[in-house]
Design an enzyme around this catalytic site. Structure first.
Site, PDB file in Angstrom:
ATOM      1  N   ARG A   1     -13.255 -15.624 -11.202  1.00 18.27           N
ATOM      2  CA  ARG A   1     -12.833 -14.249 -11.427  1.00 18.27           C
ATOM      3  C   ARG A   1     -13.987 -13.324 -11.778  1.00 18.27           C
ATOM      4  NH1 ARG A   1      -7.572 -12.855 -12.466  1.00 18.27           N
ATOM      5  NH2 ARG A   1      -7.034 -14.990 -13.002  1.00 18.27           N
TER       6      ARG A   1
ATOM      7  N   HIS B   1       2.774   0.366 -13.013  1.00 19.01           N
ATOM      8  CA  HIS B   1       3.503  -0.873 -13.288  1.00 19.01           C
ATOM      9  C   HIS B   1       4.994  -0.587 -13.147  1.00 19.01           C
ATOM     10  CE1 HIS B   1       4.236  -4.807 -15.076  1.00 19.01           C
ATOM     11  NE2 HIS B   1       5.166  -4.220 -15.818  1.00 19.01           N
TER      12      HIS B   1
ATOM     13  N   GLY C   1       0.777  -1.230   0.000  1.00 19.21           N
ATOM     14  CA  GLY C   1       0.000   0.000   0.000  1.00 19.21           C
ATOM     15  C   GLY C   1       0.808   1.279   0.000  1.00 19.21           C
ATOM     16  N   SER C   2       2.076   1.237  -0.397  1.00 18.47           N
ATOM     17  CA  SER C   2       2.860   2.492  -0.387  1.00 18.47           C
ATOM     18  C   SER C   2       2.354   3.484  -1.418  1.00 18.47           C
ATOM     19  CB  SER C   2       4.344   2.199  -0.602  1.00 18.47           C
ATOM     20  OG  SER C   2       4.603   1.770  -1.922  1.00 18.47           O
TER      21      SER C   2
ATOM     22  N   MET D   1      -2.915  -7.220  -7.550  1.00 20.51           N
ATOM     23  CA  MET D   1      -2.246  -8.310  -8.242  1.00 20.51           C
ATOM     24  C   MET D   1      -3.224  -9.349  -8.810  1.00 20.51           C
ATOM     25  SD  MET D   1       0.687  -7.214  -8.270  1.00 20.51           S
ATOM     26  CE  MET D   1       1.616  -8.589  -8.955  1.00 20.51           C
TER      27      MET D   1
ATOM     28  N   ILE E   1      -5.612 -10.145 -12.340  1.00 17.56           N
ATOM     29  CA  ILE E   1      -5.955  -9.727 -13.699  1.00 17.56           C
ATOM     30  C   ILE E   1      -7.454  -9.479 -13.753  1.00 17.56           C
ATOM     31  CG2 ILE E   1      -5.993 -10.442 -16.115  1.00 17.56           C
ATOM     32  CD1 ILE E   1      -3.477 -12.138 -15.449  1.00 17.56           C
TER      33      ILE E   1
HETATM   34  N1  LIG Z   1      -7.237  -6.684 -17.471  1.00 13.45           N
HETATM   35  C1  LIG Z   1      -6.174  -6.177 -16.799  1.00 13.45           C
HETATM   36  N2  LIG Z   1      -6.024  -6.467 -15.501  1.00 13.45           N
HETATM   37  C2  LIG Z   1      -4.957  -5.945 -14.820  1.00 13.45           C
HETATM   38  C3  LIG Z   1      -3.998  -5.164 -15.473  1.00 13.45           C
HETATM   39  C4  LIG Z   1      -4.185  -4.873 -16.856  1.00 13.45           C
HETATM   40  O1  LIG Z   1      -3.385  -4.136 -17.480  1.00 13.45           O
HETATM   41  N3  LIG Z   1      -5.288  -5.390 -17.475  1.00 13.45           N
HETATM   42  N4  LIG Z   1      -2.857  -4.703 -14.778  1.00 13.45           N
HETATM   43  C5  LIG Z   1      -2.570  -5.513 -13.588  1.00 13.45           C
HETATM   44  C6  LIG Z   1      -1.459  -5.139 -12.715  1.00 13.45           C
HETATM   45  N5  LIG Z   1      -0.353  -6.064 -12.956  1.00 13.45           N
HETATM   46  C7  LIG Z   1       0.817  -5.473 -13.340  1.00 13.45           C
HETATM   47  O2  LIG Z   1       0.914  -4.227 -13.405  1.00 13.45           O
HETATM   48  C8  LIG Z   1      -0.496  -7.472 -12.834  1.00 13.45           C
HETATM   49  C9  LIG Z   1      -1.184  -8.004 -11.761  1.00 13.45           C
HETATM   50  C10 LIG Z   1      -1.335  -9.398 -11.652  1.00 13.45           C
HETATM   51  C11 LIG Z   1      -0.797 -10.254 -12.590  1.00 13.45           C
HETATM   52  C12 LIG Z   1      -1.011 -11.730 -12.469  1.00 13.45           C
HETATM   53  O3  LIG Z   1      -0.401 -12.525 -13.181  1.00 13.45           O
HETATM   54  N6  LIG Z   1      -1.908 -12.113 -11.541  1.00 13.45           N
HETATM   55  C13 LIG Z   1      -2.298 -13.550 -11.357  1.00 13.45           C
HETATM   56  C14 LIG Z   1      -2.214 -13.945  -9.900  1.00 13.45           C
HETATM   57  C15 LIG Z   1      -0.867 -13.536  -9.335  1.00 13.45           C
HETATM   58  C16 LIG Z   1      -0.836 -13.856  -7.861  1.00 13.45           C
HETATM   59  O4  LIG Z   1      -1.916 -14.105  -7.269  1.00 13.45           O
HETATM   60  O5  LIG Z   1       0.270 -13.850  -7.324  1.00 13.45           O
HETATM   61  C17 LIG Z   1      -3.763 -13.744 -11.769  1.00 13.45           C
HETATM   62  O6  LIG Z   1      -4.572 -12.799 -11.582  1.00 13.45           O
HETATM   63  O7  LIG Z   1      -4.024 -14.865 -12.219  1.00 13.45           O
HETATM   64  C18 LIG Z   1      -0.092  -9.721 -13.662  1.00 13.45           C
HETATM   65  C19 LIG Z   1       0.061  -8.329 -13.789  1.00 13.45           C
HETATM   66  C20 LIG Z   1      -3.810  -5.589 -12.722  1.00 13.45           C
HETATM   67  N7  LIG Z   1      -4.830  -6.223 -13.488  1.00 13.45           N
HETATM   68  N1  GAR Z   2       2.152  -5.938 -12.053  1.00 10.61           N
HETATM   69  C1  GAR Z   2       1.690  -5.110 -10.996  1.00 10.61           C
HETATM   70  C2  GAR Z   2       2.834  -4.690 -10.124  1.00 10.61           C
HETATM   71  O1  GAR Z   2       3.857  -5.346 -10.030  1.00 10.61           O
HETATM   72  N2  GAR Z   2       2.631  -3.530  -9.470  1.00 10.61           N
HETATM   73  C3  GAR Z   2       3.629  -3.035  -8.544  1.00 10.61           C
HETATM   74  O2  GAR Z   2       3.325  -3.504  -7.241  1.00 10.61           O
HETATM   75  C4  GAR Z   2       3.921  -2.586  -6.316  1.00 10.61           C
HETATM   76  C5  GAR Z   2       2.890  -2.275  -5.268  1.00 10.61           C
HETATM   77  O3  GAR Z   2       3.522  -1.555  -4.254  1.00 10.61           O
HETATM   78  P1  GAR Z   2       2.628  -0.917  -3.076  1.00 10.61           P
HETATM   79  O4  GAR Z   2       1.665  -1.992  -2.622  1.00 10.61           O
HETATM   80  O5  GAR Z   2       3.653  -0.538  -2.054  1.00 10.61           O
HETATM   81  O6  GAR Z   2       1.913   0.264  -3.678  1.00 10.61           O
HETATM   82  C6  GAR Z   2       4.314  -1.335  -7.104  1.00 10.61           C
HETATM   83  O7  GAR Z   2       5.708  -1.266  -7.306  1.00 10.61           O
HETATM   84  C7  GAR Z   2       3.603  -1.519  -8.432  1.00 10.61           C
HETATM   85  O8  GAR Z   2       4.298  -0.935  -9.522  1.00 10.61           O
END
Ligand SMILES: Nc1nc2c(c(=O)[nH]1)N[C@@H](CN(C=O)c1ccc(C(=O)N[C@@H](CCC(=O)O)C(=O)O)cc1)CN2
Ligand code: GAR
Length: 204
Positions: free
Chosen positions: A68, A112, A14-15, A93, A95
């Site tokens: 989902r 990101h 949450g930073s 985290m 999708i």
């Molecule tokens: N439809 C979209 N959803 C999300 C996006 C996006 O651009 N389009 N951005 C992500 C954020 N993200 C990276 O920035 C990201 C988050 C999660 C994953 C991922 O592989 N998640 C897995 C589970 C991972 C875990 O539980 O450890 C999943 O959901 O199956 C990849 C990239 C946010 N959502």
């Molecule tokens: N693919 C998504 C991803 O990796 N996002 C990254 O998770 C961190 C969350 O930090 P926070 O919880 O301290 O804000 C951040 O560095 C953000 O860019």
């Protein structure tokens, strides 16, 4: 200047949520953080939101939902119920399903930890380090169905040092994230933008 009502969705430390809340409290970011949703009960983002006095702080356990789409539908109903105009992903985290993206198209942003389009996905910092890039950074982008593929709103770069590990590189990236995200939110509310193809054109 009117403010925009936003929801923040987070999964972890949450930073980024904290710096947004701090910027709002300091009158530096004209948004109203109406709702925080976390998909993990141990997310520090929940404590940060409560400590900052966010009115609606909600933990939704994905295990309580049948997949989902159903989980995202619950999130969507909460967002609408609280009148959130923008959805701000801050270390969220999961999708987002296509139906969720369609429902809120053009109103979801994400931060990101790489210079997109390089190193998409959940392991961006590790992948950049392993690839051997000399520059990395962070990207604020609109969220669509393509993971980390939406139009880019803002970016900031950092050097990758020879003795970096995942944590040292991520810490340097987050210094930039904590400046870029509140500044981009402020610009979105105060200036606005249009989109031409993939390009985001800021109003000023
Ligand atoms: N439809 C979209 N959803 C999300 C996006 C996006 O651009 N389009 N951005 C992500 C954020 N993200 C990276 O920035 C990201 C988050 C999660 C994953 C991922 O592989 N998640 C897995 C589970 C991972 C875990 O539980 O450890 C999943 O959901 O199956 C990849 C990239 C946010 N959502
Ligand atoms: N693919 C998504 C991803 O990796 N996002 C990254 O998770 C961190 C969350 O930090 P926070 O919880 O301290 O804000 C951040 O560095 C953000 O860019």
């Amino acid at each position: 200047m009117s403010s925009k009502s936003i929801a923040v969705m987070a999964s972890g430390r949450g930073s980024n949520l904290k710096v947004i809340l701090d910027a709002v409290a300091a009158g530096e970011c004209p948004v109203d953080v109406r709702l925080v949703i976390c998909d993990r009960g141990d997310a520090k983002a929940l404590d940060i939101a409560r400590a900052a006095g966010v009115a609606n702080v909600i933990y939704l356990n994905p295990k309580d939902y049948d997949g989902r789409e159903q989980f995202d539908a619950e999130c969507a109903d909460l967002l609408d119920r609280h009148g959130c105009q923008w959805i701000v992903l801050a270390g969220y985290m999961r999708i987002l399903s296509s139906s969720f993206v369609r429902r809120f198209r053009g109103r979801i942003i994400n931060i990101h930890p790489s210079i997109l389009p390089a190193f998409t996905g959940a392991r961006a910092v590790e992948d950049a380090l392993a690839y051997g890039v000399k520059l990395s950074g962070c990207t604020v982008h609109l969220v669509d169905e393509v993971l980390d593929g939406g139009p880019i709103l803002a970016q900031s770069i950092v050097p990758v040092l020879d003795d970096d590990n995942r944590d040292s590189l991520h810490a340097r990236i987050q210094i930039e994230e904590h400046k870029l995200y509140p500044a981009t939110l402020k610009r979105m509310v105060e200036d606005g933008f249009t989109i031409e193809g993939r390009r985001v054109i800021w109003a000023s």
